[in-house]
Design an enzyme around this catalytic site. Sequence first.
Site, PDB file in Angstrom:
ATOM      1  CD  GLU A 504      -2.776   1.460   0.240  1.00 20.81           C
ATOM      2  OE1 GLU A 504      -3.357   2.566   0.188  1.00 20.81           O
ATOM      3  OE2 GLU A 504      -2.966   0.562  -0.615  1.00 20.81           O
ATOM      4  CE  LYS A 508      -3.376   5.326  -0.942  1.00 21.34           C
ATOM      5  NZ  LYS A 508      -3.486   4.224  -1.878  1.00 21.34           N
ATOM      6  CD  GLU A 511      -3.118   5.033  -5.836  1.00 22.12           C
ATOM      7  OE1 GLU A 511      -4.151   4.467  -6.240  1.00 22.12           O
ATOM      8  OE2 GLU A 511      -2.989   5.421  -4.657  1.00 22.12           O
TER       9      GLU A 511
END
Length: 631
Positions: A504, A508, A511
Site C-alpha cells: 500500500e 500510494k 499513484e
Amino acid sequence: MCGIVGYIGTQKAVDILVDGLERLEYRGYDSAGIATVLEGQIDCIRAKGKLFNLKEKLEREVNPSQIGIGHTRWATHGKPEERNAHPHRDQSGRIAVVQNGIIENYQELREELKEKGYTFLSETDTEVIPHLISDMLAHTEADDFFGAFLLAIKKAIARLEGAFAIAVICADYPDELIVARQQAPLILGFGQGEFFCASDVTALVNHTRTVLSLENGEIARLTPLGVEVYDFDLNRLRKLPRTLDWSHTTVEKQGFRHFMLKEIYEQPAVVRACLETYLTPNWHAAENPDTSPVQLGLAPEMVENLQYIQILACGTSWHAGLVGKYLLEQLAGIPTVVQYASEFRYAPTPLIPHTLTIGVTQSGETADTLAALEMEKQRRTGLDASFAPHILGITNRPESTLAQMVDQIINTHAGIEIGVAATKTFIAQLMGFYFLSLDLAYRRRSLSLEKLEEIINGLRQLPAQIEVILEKQEKAIEELAHEFADTQDFIFLGRGINFPIALEGALKLKEISYIHAEGYPAGEMKHGPIALLDSKVPVVAIAMPGEVYEKVLSNAQEAKARDARLIGVIPTDSPETRSIFDDLLMVPQVQELLSPIVAVIPLQLLSYHIASRRGLDVDQPRNLAKSVTVE
C-alpha cells in the site's frame, strides 16, 4: 470514472452543471462538456483537458437555459480530444447525450446507422446513442400514456449491450430530461421546483440532500413538475427518496491544501466512528461472556458451518483484503484467499462448500468487483445448499450497487473521500476486517475471551495513537520528503501482517508522485530484488515489534549493506534499532496485530509530501479515476 450531471428547473443550468462537474473532478477525466436547450436549439460546448478550459469557453456566452446535461470524460474509446468529449449529438444536432460505461455492441450499431446515412464525428461508443434515439424518434409517435421522446429512448436502450448510465435532452422536448441506468451508477436529486441527476451524490450536495438511486434496468423522466421512474418496459415504479446525512461542507477542503491531506487527518474520527458503530459498549470478558464484543448483525446462515472465505477486490481494497486474510486466518482460523476481481472473473477458484465471498470496494461501484460477485452468485445459485452464495460487502457507500446486490454490507462510515488516492477509506476497510475477524473468532471460540478483550482494548486506543503520529511526525516527514523530490525508485519492505502495508505504501507513492515504487515481503529481497539496490534507491522497512521483528531488521541491514538509504517505520520506544536506519518514521507502540493501522499513516504522509514537493496534482493524479466503473 467519468461524471454525469443533469438539471431541469428554474435556475441557470450552466451554473448548476459546472458546479456539479467541479465536484466530480475527483473521479478522473480528460475532457468535459455541457449541452443545454437554448432558443429551440441544442447549445453544446466541449473542451479538452481540465474544467477551466471549458469554463473559459462558457464565459464568452450568455446562456439563460434552465435545462442541461454535463459530463467529465475519462477516455476509453478514442483519444482525449474535443471531438470525443461528451455530450454527443445526433446528426440533426437536436438530441444530446452523455454516458458513463461502455456500449459493447457499438461497432455493430455504428455500421447499421452508417448504412442508414448517419455520419459519425467521433471515435466513441457513446455517439451511437443519439443517432439511435434520433432514428427511433423518426418512427415513433406518442400514445395515450407516453410521449414520443420517452418511447424512442426506451426503444434505443433496448438495443444497447453493456454497462451504461445516460442522460438525454432534445430541443424538440425542452421540458424533459430523461435518464437511464444499466450497470453504472446514477442518482436523482429533488429540490423545490427543480430536479437533478448525477453519477455521484457529491455533485448534488450543494443543491439538495434528498436523493434517489436508480437501480439497474430503470429509466426516469424529469420535468419541471416532478420525476417519474419506470422499468425498461415503462412500468411505473413507486420509489421513495432518502435524505443524505452529510452536507456540502463534507466535500470542502476546510483549510487543508489538498483533499488527500484533509482525509489523512480525518482518520482518527473515522476509526472512532467505526468503534462506536460496531463494538459492544462496555464489553468485558469476565462480565459479558455470552455477548459478542462485536455487533455486525451478520445473518446466522452466512457464518454457520463456514469453512472457507474468498475476498474479491481491486487496488487499495485488495491490499485491505490481504490484511483481512491474515486476520481471518490467524484470529478466526478460517482458510482465506484474496483474489483480484479482474482475474477471478476469468479464472474463478473451484467451488468449495460453505464459502463466504466478500467483495471490497470503497465506492461500491467498481465494475470488476461487481461483475465477479455477480458471477459467483450465478454459478452457486441452484446448487446444493452447502454451496449457497453467501456474499458480504465492505463499502463506504451504503447506497451503492454493491449494497443492492449482496446479502449484507459492513458500512465503513468513512464519509465521502475526494482524493483519488485512498487513505481514510483504506483504514476504514481494515477496521471492517478487524470487526469481522473478531466476531467470527468469538462465534468459533478460536480465541480466548481474554485475548479478545486485549485486542479490543488496543483498537480503542488507535484514534489517539493516530493523532499522535499526525501531531508529532508530519512536519518531520514533510522535511524528509524534500530530499526525495528527484528520486526515481523506491522499495518498501514488510513481513507478516505488514507486507500488505508495504504494498500500500508503494502504491500510494506511485499513484500521486509518479515515482516507480515496489513493495516486497522483506524475506524475498535476496531472491532477486536486492539487485536493484544502490545509493539512489531508498528502502522503507516496516519494523514493528512482534513475531517477525528481528527478521525485518536483518533484511533491512542487508539493504543498508548495499548502500541503500534506509527509512524505518518503527515504534518511538525502540531506541536500540535507531542506529540501523538513516531516517525514522516513528509510530506509537502497539500490538503487532494492530500495527498496520499505525504503520500506514506515515507512509501516506510521505507519499503526499513527496508529490506535493514535486508540484503535482495530488488529488487528481494523471490517468487515474476514483471509481473504476468500466472493465
